[in-house]
Design a protein around this motif. Structure first.
Motif, PDB file in Angstrom:
ATOM      1  N   ASN A 188     -15.630 -10.471   1.826  1.00 27.98           N
ATOM      2  CA  ASN A 188     -15.618 -11.342   2.987  1.00 27.98           C
ATOM      3  C   ASN A 188     -15.523 -12.812   2.620  1.00 27.98           C
ATOM      4  O   ASN A 188     -15.453 -13.671   3.494  1.00 27.98           O
ATOM      5  CB  ASN A 188     -16.862 -11.095   3.846  1.00 27.98           C
TER       6      ASN A 188
ATOM      7  N   GLU B  53       0.818  -1.212   0.000  1.00 29.69           N
ATOM      8  CA  GLU B  53       0.000   0.000   0.000  1.00 29.69           C
ATOM      9  C   GLU B  53       0.852   1.263   0.000  1.00 29.69           C
ATOM     10  O   GLU B  53       0.351   2.353  -0.260  1.00 29.69           O
ATOM     11  CB  GLU B  53      -0.955  -0.035   1.189  1.00 29.69           C
TER      12      GLU B  53
ATOM     13  N   LYS C 107      -8.546  -9.819  -1.191  1.00 21.79           N
ATOM     14  CA  LYS C 107      -8.416  -8.574  -0.437  1.00 21.79           C
ATOM     15  C   LYS C 107      -9.741  -7.935  -0.029  1.00 21.79           C
ATOM     16  O   LYS C 107      -9.932  -7.530   1.105  1.00 21.79           O
ATOM     17  CB  LYS C 107      -7.614  -7.550  -1.250  1.00 21.79           C
TER      18      LYS C 107
ATOM     19  N   TRP D  36      -3.403  -8.217   2.764  1.00 23.51           N
ATOM     20  CA  TRP D  36      -4.251  -7.525   3.729  1.00 23.51           C
ATOM     21  C   TRP D  36      -5.706  -7.852   3.400  1.00 23.51           C
ATOM     22  O   TRP D  36      -6.091  -7.923   2.239  1.00 23.51           O
ATOM     23  CB  TRP D  36      -4.074  -6.016   3.638  1.00 23.51           C
ATOM     24  N   HIS D  37      -6.508  -7.999   4.451  1.00 22.39           N
ATOM     25  CA  HIS D  37      -7.947  -8.120   4.258  1.00 22.39           C
ATOM     26  C   HIS D  37      -8.642  -7.079   5.127  1.00 22.39           C
ATOM     27  O   HIS D  37      -8.419  -7.014   6.337  1.00 22.39           O
ATOM     28  CB  HIS D  37      -8.449  -9.522   4.629  1.00 22.39           C
ATOM     29  N   LYS D  38      -9.473  -6.240   4.485  1.00 24.52           N
ATOM     30  CA  LYS D  38     -10.117  -5.125   5.173  1.00 24.52           C
ATOM     31  C   LYS D  38     -11.514  -5.511   5.632  1.00 24.52           C
ATOM     32  O   LYS D  38     -12.250  -6.216   4.930  1.00 24.52           O
ATOM     33  CB  LYS D  38     -10.176  -3.904   4.250  1.00 24.52           C
ATOM     34  N   ASN D  39     -11.860  -5.024   6.811  1.00 21.94           N
ATOM     35  CA  ASN D  39     -13.197  -5.244   7.356  1.00 21.94           C
ATOM     36  C   ASN D  39     -13.599  -4.001   8.135  1.00 21.94           C
ATOM     37  O   ASN D  39     -13.090  -3.749   9.225  1.00 21.94           O
ATOM     38  CB  ASN D  39     -13.194  -6.489   8.264  1.00 21.94           C
TER      39      ASN D  39
ATOM     40  N   LYS E  56      -8.104  -3.546   9.309  1.00 26.92           N
ATOM     41  CA  LYS E  56      -7.633  -4.581   8.392  1.00 26.92           C
ATOM     42  C   LYS E  56      -6.739  -5.543   9.165  1.00 26.92           C
ATOM     43  O   LYS E  56      -6.222  -5.216  10.238  1.00 26.92           O
ATOM     44  CB  LYS E  56      -6.876  -3.968   7.210  1.00 26.92           C
ATOM     45  N   ARG E  57      -6.557  -6.733   8.605  1.00 30.83           N
ATOM     46  CA  ARG E  57      -5.675  -7.744   9.180  1.00 30.83           C
ATOM     47  C   ARG E  57      -4.720  -8.235   8.104  1.00 30.83           C
ATOM     48  O   ARG E  57      -5.077  -8.285   6.924  1.00 30.83           O
ATOM     49  CB  ARG E  57      -6.478  -8.937   9.721  1.00 30.83           C
TER      50      ARG E  57
ATOM     51  N   LEU F  46      -6.614   1.140   9.010  1.00 27.38           N
ATOM     52  CA  LEU F  46      -6.517   1.040   7.558  1.00 27.38           C
ATOM     53  C   LEU F  46      -5.282   1.740   7.010  1.00 27.38           C
ATOM     54  O   LEU F  46      -4.791   1.380   5.936  1.00 27.38           O
ATOM     55  CB  LEU F  46      -7.773   1.614   6.900  1.00 27.38           C
TER      56      LEU F  46
ATOM     57  N   PRO G 206      -6.315  -6.904  14.405  1.00 26.45           N
ATOM     58  CA  PRO G 206      -6.726  -5.800  13.529  1.00 26.45           C
ATOM     59  C   PRO G 206      -5.882  -4.560  13.758  1.00 26.45           C
ATOM     60  O   PRO G 206      -5.500  -4.244  14.887  1.00 26.45           O
ATOM     61  CB  PRO G 206      -8.197  -5.563  13.913  1.00 26.45           C
TER      62      PRO G 206
END
Length: 347
Positions: free
Chosen positions: A295, A161, A292, A218-221, A225-226, A264, A261
């Motif tokens: 869900n 990023e 990425k 990275w996975h955003k929620n 993100k994690r 971002l 977590p």
């Protein structure tokens, strides 16, 4: 049903996109050249190439394999091992593992292996590849870096990023006990053709002898993100400590680590503070497609073994996995039966 290219052993693989077409590159070896013993495939490995069509995976015809070992006497003249492809502008960059035939095998904690290095080839069409003139672009840094001087393979390259490039590499600690010390490290680049060859540790595991074919994303929620690390290991790669804690979590297959977590705007890689979890047993070198943003994501692996315990071969059917708010990843039964209309999920 799983997919088997005609008259080939296939195993580790990776994906890349060409516009809206999903391409698959994979290690393959001719059964006849292996004398019909799949355990000999590692020194016969070349790259195969297929693409996803409405009728499933279709092998791309090449005059030769999609990518082959170098000329005799070069650093990668023995076999091609795992890698990844990343696109920048109109050019594709293939990072791959190579070994030199004349290098003497060295004893590691479990086996004899030749030292591994990482090279680069480029293409404008995914069919014609040109080796980089200054290979290996990521040479094995050896024991001076605290590594075992042998394992240095399976580069998985992404753009971070922060717009820099990161090559995640499977290696092993020089000083670890025999049943642990598997590592995933990373090197950094601003423009793909020149790398800082100083490895930075993403994880040094107290649970595994090796952590192969990594995938990092990275996975955003919501507002957080994690960081996820997907990797593969055999049951025999698990440490005695892990077996004592939970034998059910010691399998041959694909595993994952997940971070706590973070915000971002975080650009540093957070630590993995909990034990690795089994993602799926029996499927090796597993990879998510586009993990990425949603869900849920599609997952593939190659079959490690068949019912008799012999080499399984073949790419699995796609499986849906669900990313949960607490960071766990679980298989989704609602995704079964989608393979006939797979392309609609990528457009």
């Amino acid at each position: 049903m799983p997919w088997f290219p005609l008259n080939q052993y296939i195993w580790d693989f990776w994906f890349t996109w060409q516009d809206s077409t999903l391409h698959l590159f994979y290690l393959q070896a001719s059964p006849s050249q292996c004398h019909y013993n799949p355990e000999r495939r590692h020194n016969q490995a070349v790259l195969g190439h297929s693409q996803l069509t409405p009728w499933g995976w279709q092998t791309i015809p090449h005059p030769q394999p999609a990518f082959s070992p170098g000329k005799p006497g070069t650093w990668d003249d023995l076999a091609i091992w795992s890698g990844s492809i990343i696109q920048q502008d109109q050019k594709y960059y293939l990072f791959y593992t190579g070994r030199r035939r004349q290098d003497a095998p060295q004893w590691t904690a479990h086996e004899w292996q030749r030292p591994q290095h990482i090279g680069l080839a480029t293409s404008e069409d995914l069919r014609h590849w040109q080796r980089f003139p200054h290979n290996p672009i990521l040479a094995n840094p050896g024991t001076a870096a605290g590594l075992d001087g042998v394992a240095w393979r399976d580069p998985y390259v992404i753009q971070g990023e922060d717009q820099r490039y990161y090559a995640f590499i499977c290696t092993r600690s020089q000083s670890a006990p025999l049943d642990r010390g598997g590592m995933v490290v990373y090197c950094v680049s601003d423009h793909l053709e020149q790398w800082d060859n100083q490895p930075h540790i993403l994880i040094e595991s107290p649970e595994f002898y090796q952590m192969e074919v990594p995938q990092v994303f990275w996975h955003k929620n919501g507002h957080f993100k994690r960081l996820y690390l997907i990797f593969s290991a055999q049951a025999k790669d698990c440490s005695a400590q892990r077996y004592e804690a939970d034998p059910s979590q010691c399998v041959t297959g694909t595993y994952y680590h997940v971070s706590e977590p973070v915000s971002l705007d975080c650009q540093e890689f957070p630590p993995f503070t909990t034990k690795a979890k089994v993602l799926i047993s029996g499927l090796y070198a597993g990879k998510f497609v586009q993990p990425k943003g949603e869900n849920s994501a599609l997952f593939y692996g190659f079959h490690w073994s068949e019912i008799g315990g012999h080499f399984g071969n073949g790419l699995s059917d796609p499986l849906w996995f669900q990313f949960q708010p607490d960071g766990t990843v679980s298989i989704s039964t609602s995704g079964f039966g989608i393979s006939n209309n797979l392309l609609e999920f990528f457009v």
